[in-house]
Design a protein around this motif. Sequence first.
Motif, short mmCIF file in Angstrom:
data_model
loop_
_atom_site.label_atom_id
_atom_site.label_comp_id
_atom_site.label_asym_id
_atom_site.label_seq_id
_atom_site.Cartn_x
_atom_site.Cartn_y
_atom_site.Cartn_z
N PHE A 68 35.41 -46.48 27.32
CA PHE A 68 35.78 -45.08 27.50
C PHE A 68 34.60 -44.19 27.87
O PHE A 68 34.79 -43.02 28.19
N PHE A 69 33.39 -44.74 27.89
CA PHE A 69 32.27 -44.04 28.50
C PHE A 69 32.58 -43.81 29.98
O PHE A 69 32.32 -42.74 30.53
N PHE A 70 33.17 -44.81 30.61
CA PHE A 70 33.56 -44.70 32.02
C PHE A 70 34.94 -44.07 32.16
O PHE A 70 35.18 -43.28 33.07
N ALA A 71 35.86 -44.44 31.27
CA ALA A 71 37.23 -43.95 31.37
C ALA A 71 37.32 -42.44 31.19
O ALA A 71 38.17 -41.78 31.79
N SER A 72 36.44 -41.87 30.35
CA SER A 72 36.49 -40.43 30.14
C SER A 72 36.09 -39.68 31.41
O SER A 72 36.64 -38.62 31.72
N SER A 73 35.14 -40.23 32.16
CA SER A 73 34.79 -39.63 33.46
C SER A 73 35.94 -39.75 34.43
O SER A 73 36.23 -38.82 35.20
N ALA A 74 36.61 -40.90 34.41
CA ALA A 74 37.77 -41.09 35.29
C ALA A 74 38.87 -40.09 34.95
O ALA A 74 39.46 -39.47 35.84
#
Length: 502
Positions: free
Chosen positions: A384-390
């Motif tokens: 979710f480090f990446f998913a939150s940006s998405a």
Amino acid sequence: MATVTSRAAMEFRTDVPARMDRLPWSRWHWLVVAALGITWIIDGLEVTLIGTVSTVLQEPESLHFSGQEIGLLGTAYLAGAVLGALVFGYLTDRLGRKKLFTVTLGLYLVAAFCTAISWNFASFAFFRFLTGAAIGGEYSAINSAIDELIPARVRGWADLAINGTFWVGAAAGSLASVILLNKRFLPADVGWRVGFGLGAALGVIIILLRKYVPESPRWLLTHGHPEEAERIVADLEKRIEGERKEPLPAQTGGSITIRHRDPIGFGELASVMLKMYPGRTVLGLALIISQAFLYNGVFFTFPLILKKFYEVPVDHTGLYLLPFALTNFLGPLTLGRFFDTVGRKPMIAGTYTISAVLLAGTGYLFAAGSFGPAAQTLLWAIIFFFASSAASSAYLTVSEIFPVELRGMVIALFFAAGTLLGGTLAPWLFGRLVDSGSRDMLFYGDLFAAALLMATVGVVLVFGVKAEGASLEDIATPLSAALDSEAAEHGSTAPGGKSLAG
């Protein structure tokens, strides 16, 4: 400056948008970020609190809700969020950004306070409905205002970072729950009330900040108030120039001719979305629905997974949610600037792809029983480090790729679609999978969510818009711009503008 060329027709030429985009970052921009972005902190606090206190609300010494009533509370909040987004989104475009982000905040403040003094299921559900309506309305008013006030060159980073502050609230809610739900500190029927009361108190602080945020000059221009828009921008230029003690950078953008027109109706809204920008409509739906499904399905059942599969005590859940929330905030804060430099399409496609691959891999390891709760939390924190940006980029996209006159309504429609489809189907599906007690079934759920994310990547590659560093007027021509219909259909703007239509 704005020059009226025909009073009768209210047609004027203005360079206000270009002047807004050339402003250097200043203390005033930080004020906008603080006054508007803090909304997501409240939202994160609200969502986390209701998730962690749900078990306490079922206890006899508290309100003694049944499991079905707990589920209905979520339904009430979602129904309020959808209705609030649609009603307040419509009013945001009609009455202005500033009026509506004041009204929705006032409604939230009252609803949160009343939730803290709820006395039975009916009162609690009603106040949760009002809270959802306020938060849904905030999404339209706030995202519209942010995009229209922030310079184009940093709009991506600012929007992602502001939306990412949701997780600061989630982290605060996680920490607070450790104390509020511990019966050694507070009785079972008191701790959760204090939590919602804190949200209301935070709302009072925000009201004091927001009085310094002006109406969007872009909204004023398209609603026949060029003099007021000119005054606001001139005041900003003077303030920022005094702060920097040097002249402002040279203006690079051109001017645009605006012709005052009647407000947008729902028929014209449908025409713009389905005929003028069908690809962008498909893009927005794909981004919003897939991220809503991911978060409402995978993330918001995390406390249930900790309890069901790892037997983590309820009052310890917040300790596991804390690192999870922090990486969700750090993702947009760290990666946001690349959406302005590397570009929207590669960054959106990249973050969605990484999230999907990691989710599928972690789901496989979970099914195999390869780790405990700490490792599970660490791996999901990385995802979710990446998913939150998405997820944040989804709201950035839908708020910048349609004309200013219908921005609030468009955000509301996409938010409603994501909430209805991703926000209702996903929790029900993953709740059933958790209740099954089968790790394999949860893995299949993760695979479905990953496949949905990858399908969205395909949509981004086909219909994505290269909006990095571009003026909102270059991305989507205002419907009130005095241009020929052919230019408008292809997404060009004032003379010298370029087409960015996806």
